[in-house]
Design a protein around this motif. Structure first.
Motif, PDB file in Angstrom:
ATOM      1  N   ASP A   1      -4.082  15.238  11.375  1.00 24.18           N
ATOM      2  CA  ASP A   1      -3.612  16.392  10.598  1.00 24.18           C
ATOM      3  C   ASP A   1      -2.450  15.989   9.697  1.00 24.18           C
ATOM      4  OD1 ASP A   1      -5.509  18.030  11.735  1.00 24.18           O
ATOM      5  OD2 ASP A   1      -4.136  18.869  13.236  1.00 24.18           O
ATOM      6  N   LEU A   2      -1.623  15.086  10.177  1.00 24.95           N
ATOM      7  CA  LEU A   2      -0.521  14.588   9.357  1.00 24.95           C
ATOM      8  C   LEU A   2      -1.063  13.879   8.126  1.00 24.95           C
ATOM      9  CD1 LEU A   2       2.505  14.115   8.972  1.00 24.95           C
ATOM     10  CD2 LEU A   2       2.266  12.046  10.345  1.00 24.95           C
ATOM     11  N   GLY A   3      -2.100  13.050   8.305  1.00 25.87           N
ATOM     12  CA  GLY A   3      -2.732  12.388   7.170  1.00 25.87           C
ATOM     13  C   GLY A   3      -3.295  13.385   6.178  1.00 25.87           C
ATOM     14  N   GLU A   4      -3.967  14.416   6.693  1.00 24.96           N
ATOM     15  CA  GLU A   4      -4.514  15.452   5.813  1.00 24.96           C
ATOM     16  C   GLU A   4      -3.414  16.162   5.038  1.00 24.96           C
ATOM     17  OE1 GLU A   4      -7.077  18.309   7.628  1.00 24.96           O
ATOM     18  OE2 GLU A   4      -8.387  16.766   8.461  1.00 24.96           O
ATOM     19  N   SER A   5      -2.257  16.335   5.667  1.00 25.30           N
ATOM     20  CA  SER A   5      -1.164  17.054   5.001  1.00 25.30           C
ATOM     21  C   SER A   5      -0.636  16.297   3.783  1.00 25.30           C
ATOM     22  CB  SER A   5      -0.028  17.341   5.982  1.00 25.30           C
ATOM     23  OG  SER A   5       0.711  16.167   6.271  1.00 25.30           O
ATOM     24  N   ILE A   6      -0.886  14.987   3.729  1.00 27.74           N
ATOM     25  CA  ILE A   6      -0.476  14.206   2.551  1.00 27.74           C
ATOM     26  C   ILE A   6      -1.701  13.709   1.780  1.00 27.74           C
ATOM     27  CG2 ILE A   6       1.795  13.588   3.446  1.00 27.74           C
ATOM     28  CD1 ILE A   6       0.654  10.801   4.130  1.00 27.74           C
TER      29      ILE A   6
ATOM     30  N   MET B   1       0.849  -1.189   0.000  1.00 28.00           N
ATOM     31  CA  MET B   1       0.000   0.000   0.000  1.00 28.00           C
ATOM     32  C   MET B   1       0.886   1.242   0.000  1.00 28.00           C
ATOM     33  SD  MET B   1      -2.826   0.991   2.849  1.00 28.00           S
ATOM     34  CE  MET B   1      -4.392   1.142   2.054  1.00 28.00           C
ATOM     35  N   GLU B   2       0.798   1.960  -1.075  1.00 21.95           N
ATOM     36  CA  GLU B   2       1.633   3.143  -1.258  1.00 21.95           C
ATOM     37  C   GLU B   2       1.356   4.218  -0.207  1.00 21.95           C
ATOM     38  OE1 GLU B   2       1.846   6.663  -4.507  1.00 21.95           O
ATOM     39  OE2 GLU B   2       1.753   4.628  -5.291  1.00 21.95           O
ATOM     40  N   ASN B   3       0.092   4.434   0.120  1.00 21.07           N
ATOM     41  CA  ASN B   3      -0.255   5.466   1.101  1.00 21.07           C
ATOM     42  C   ASN B   3       0.275   5.136   2.487  1.00 21.07           C
ATOM     43  OD1 ASN B   3      -1.531   7.118  -0.735  1.00 21.07           O
ATOM     44  ND2 ASN B   3      -3.539   6.247  -0.369  1.00 21.07           N
ATOM     45  N   LYS B   4       0.335   3.860   2.813  1.00 20.79           N
ATOM     46  CA  LYS B   4       0.852   3.465   4.128  1.00 20.79           C
ATOM     47  C   LYS B   4       2.325   3.859   4.250  1.00 20.79           C
ATOM     48  CE  LYS B   4       1.547  -0.867   5.041  1.00 20.79           C
ATOM     49  NZ  LYS B   4       1.353  -2.286   5.370  1.00 20.79           N
ATOM     50  N   GLU B   5       3.098   3.623   3.209  1.00 19.22           N
ATOM     51  CA  GLU B   5       4.514   3.988   3.233  1.00 19.22           C
ATOM     52  C   GLU B   5       4.697   5.506   3.244  1.00 19.22           C
ATOM     53  OE1 GLU B   5       7.113   2.037   3.887  1.00 19.22           O
ATOM     54  OE2 GLU B   5       5.556   0.508   4.127  1.00 19.22           O
ATOM     55  N   ARG B   6       3.862   6.211   2.492  1.00 22.71           N
ATOM     56  CA  ARG B   6       3.917   7.677   2.510  1.00 22.71           C
ATOM     57  C   ARG B   6       3.622   8.204   3.906  1.00 22.71           C
ATOM     58  NH1 ARG B   6      -0.235   9.774  -1.528  1.00 22.71           N
ATOM     59  NH2 ARG B   6      -0.381  11.156   0.218  1.00 22.71           N
ATOM     60  N   TYR B   7       2.594   7.633   4.537  1.00 20.92           N
ATOM     61  CA  TYR B   7       2.221   8.081   5.879  1.00 20.92           C
ATOM     62  C   TYR B   7       3.331   7.762   6.873  1.00 20.92           C
ATOM     63  CZ  TYR B   7      -0.394   8.927  10.123  1.00 20.92           C
ATOM     64  OH  TYR B   7      -0.797   9.424  11.341  1.00 20.92           O
ATOM     65  N   PHE B   8       3.909   6.569   6.786  1.00 22.46           N
ATOM     66  CA  PHE B   8       4.975   6.166   7.699  1.00 22.46           C
ATOM     67  C   PHE B   8       6.173   7.105   7.573  1.00 22.46           C
ATOM     68  CE2 PHE B   8       8.610   3.413   8.907  1.00 22.46           C
ATOM     69  CZ  PHE B   8       8.242   3.181  10.229  1.00 22.46           C
TER      70      PHE B   8
END
Length: 60
Positions: free
Chosen positions: A22-27, A1-8
């Motif tokens: 808010d961190l999730g919203e920022s990406i 999952m690409e979004n999981k790695e971006r979030y991490f």
């Protein structure tokens, strides 16, 4: 999952400055997707629930 790695990666760089949602919203992740990613990272033992300034999760 690409979004999981971006979030991490964003969580690592964040260093407790923004809360987890808010961190999730920022990406460009919505709240539901952010919560799902957090649950996955917790189950993989990549993060733990631990208050780190504003954020409630910390990297293991």
């Amino acid at each position: 999952m690409e979004n999981k790695e971006r979030y991490f990666k964003a969580l690592i760089k964040n260093n407790g400055q923004l809360n987890e949602l808010d961190l999730g919203e920022s990406i460009q992740l919505d709240e539901d997707e952010t919560r799902e990613i957090i649950a996955q990272l917790l189950s993989e033992h990549r993060i733990k629930y631990e208050i780190n300034r504003v954020c409630n999760y910390n990297i293991i």
